[in-house]
Scaffold this motif. Sequence first.
Motif, PDB file in Angstrom:
ATOM      1  N   LEU A  54      22.618 -47.949 -72.717  1.00 32.84           N
ATOM      2  CA  LEU A  54      21.838 -48.941 -73.262  1.00 32.84           C
ATOM      3  C   LEU A  54      21.990 -49.789 -74.502  1.00 32.84           C
ATOM      4  O   LEU A  54      21.363 -50.602 -74.733  1.00 32.84           O
ATOM      5  N   GLN A  55      23.127 -49.173 -75.012  1.00 31.14           N
ATOM      6  CA  GLN A  55      23.916 -49.915 -76.108  1.00 31.14           C
ATOM      7  C   GLN A  55      25.061 -50.897 -75.825  1.00 31.14           C
ATOM      8  O   GLN A  55      25.828 -51.282 -76.671  1.00 31.14           O
ATOM      9  N   SER A  56      25.393 -50.884 -74.563  1.00 31.67           N
ATOM     10  CA  SER A  56      26.448 -51.438 -74.023  1.00 31.67           C
ATOM     11  C   SER A  56      26.399 -52.887 -74.367  1.00 31.67           C
ATOM     12  O   SER A  56      25.325 -53.492 -74.435  1.00 31.67           O
ATOM     13  N   ARG A 116      23.728 -52.386 -68.987  1.00 26.32           N
ATOM     14  CA  ARG A 116      22.519 -52.114 -69.534  1.00 26.32           C
ATOM     15  C   ARG A 116      21.431 -52.453 -68.313  1.00 26.32           C
ATOM     16  O   ARG A 116      20.467 -51.072 -68.318  1.00 26.32           O
ATOM     17  N   GLY A 117      21.579 -53.157 -67.702  1.00 23.15           N
ATOM     18  CA  GLY A 117      20.309 -53.477 -66.423  1.00 23.15           C
ATOM     19  C   GLY A 117      20.786 -52.207 -65.401  1.00 23.15           C
ATOM     20  O   GLY A 117      19.678 -51.724 -65.116  1.00 23.15           O
ATOM     21  N   GLU A 118      21.963 -52.070 -64.994  1.00 18.91           N
ATOM     22  CA  GLU A 118      22.120 -50.956 -64.233  1.00 18.91           C
ATOM     23  C   GLU A 118      21.703 -49.576 -64.744  1.00 18.91           C
ATOM     24  O   GLU A 118      21.248 -48.712 -63.702  1.00 18.91           O
ATOM     25  N   ALA A 119      21.853 -49.326 -66.112  1.00 17.32           N
ATOM     26  CA  ALA A 119      21.328 -48.083 -66.420  1.00 17.32           C
ATOM     27  C   ALA A 119      19.859 -47.817 -66.359  1.00 17.32           C
ATOM     28  O   ALA A 119      19.511 -46.847 -65.787  1.00 17.32           O
ATOM     29  N   PRO A 156      17.647 -58.604 -76.025  1.00 19.74           N
ATOM     30  CA  PRO A 156      18.168 -60.012 -76.089  1.00 19.74           C
ATOM     31  C   PRO A 156      18.358 -60.693 -74.569  1.00 19.74           C
ATOM     32  O   PRO A 156      18.229 -61.784 -74.571  1.00 19.74           O
ATOM     33  N   SER A 157      18.607 -59.662 -73.652  1.00 24.21           N
ATOM     34  CA  SER A 157      19.231 -60.473 -72.299  1.00 24.21           C
ATOM     35  C   SER A 157      17.760 -60.527 -71.519  1.00 24.21           C
ATOM     36  O   SER A 157      17.244 -59.558 -71.318  1.00 24.21           O
ATOM     37  N   GLU A 206      13.760 -58.386 -67.777  1.00 25.63           N
ATOM     38  CA  GLU A 206      13.070 -58.494 -66.440  1.00 25.63           C
ATOM     39  C   GLU A 206      13.383 -57.101 -65.514  1.00 25.63           C
ATOM     40  O   GLU A 206      12.277 -56.642 -64.903  1.00 25.63           O
ATOM     41  N   MET A 207      14.322 -56.660 -65.638  1.00 23.24           N
ATOM     42  CA  MET A 207      14.705 -55.173 -65.201  1.00 23.24           C
ATOM     43  C   MET A 207      13.822 -54.252 -65.774  1.00 23.24           C
ATOM     44  O   MET A 207      13.172 -53.367 -65.064  1.00 23.24           O
ATOM     45  N   VAL A 208      13.518 -54.306 -66.968  1.00 21.62           N
ATOM     46  CA  VAL A 208      12.721 -53.249 -67.666  1.00 21.62           C
ATOM     47  C   VAL A 208      11.242 -53.349 -67.270  1.00 21.62           C
ATOM     48  O   VAL A 208      10.781 -52.406 -66.705  1.00 21.62           O
ATOM     49  N   ASP A 209      10.848 -54.824 -66.957  1.00 26.07           N
ATOM     50  CA  ASP A 209       9.328 -54.896 -66.509  1.00 26.07           C
ATOM     51  C   ASP A 209       9.253 -54.524 -64.900  1.00 26.07           C
ATOM     52  O   ASP A 209       8.348 -53.923 -64.680  1.00 26.07           O
TER      53      ASP A 209
END
Length: 130
Positions: A80-82, A88-91, A114-115, A120-123
């Motif tokens: 998640l720090q990548s 980050r999205g894949e993780a 920031p992305s 969107e993936m988080v949501d």
Amino acid sequence: MNEVDDAELKKVMADFLELGHVENIIAMYRHDPRYYDWTGEILDDERFAVRIGVSVLFEELTRLEPEQTQRAVPSLAVLLQSESANIRGEAIGVLGIIGGEKAISQIRAMENDPSPQVREMVDLVLEESA
């Protein structure tokens, strides 16, 4: 007899995932749970097919042994720090498949990434886990 070092074995596992041999990696994870600790390193691969393979792997492992999949959360949290929004999205996606309190708290921590794609993936993942 030659021993295979961990780095070489991780590469072989990623290669198998790229080729679609997920069942082999499922068997390996089930035989030796320490491989859960390697999940982040395996997912951090430039090959899209490997990253998809990790998602498929965890969909199956979550069905077969959900209690074990929690072991992968710390290695995925590192990603998640990548610098790569894709990683980050894949993780986040794999953490969403794993579910559970630890995984979801890691996902929630990314709500202000920031992305826009990561947010969107988080949501999406949080919506599916609700």
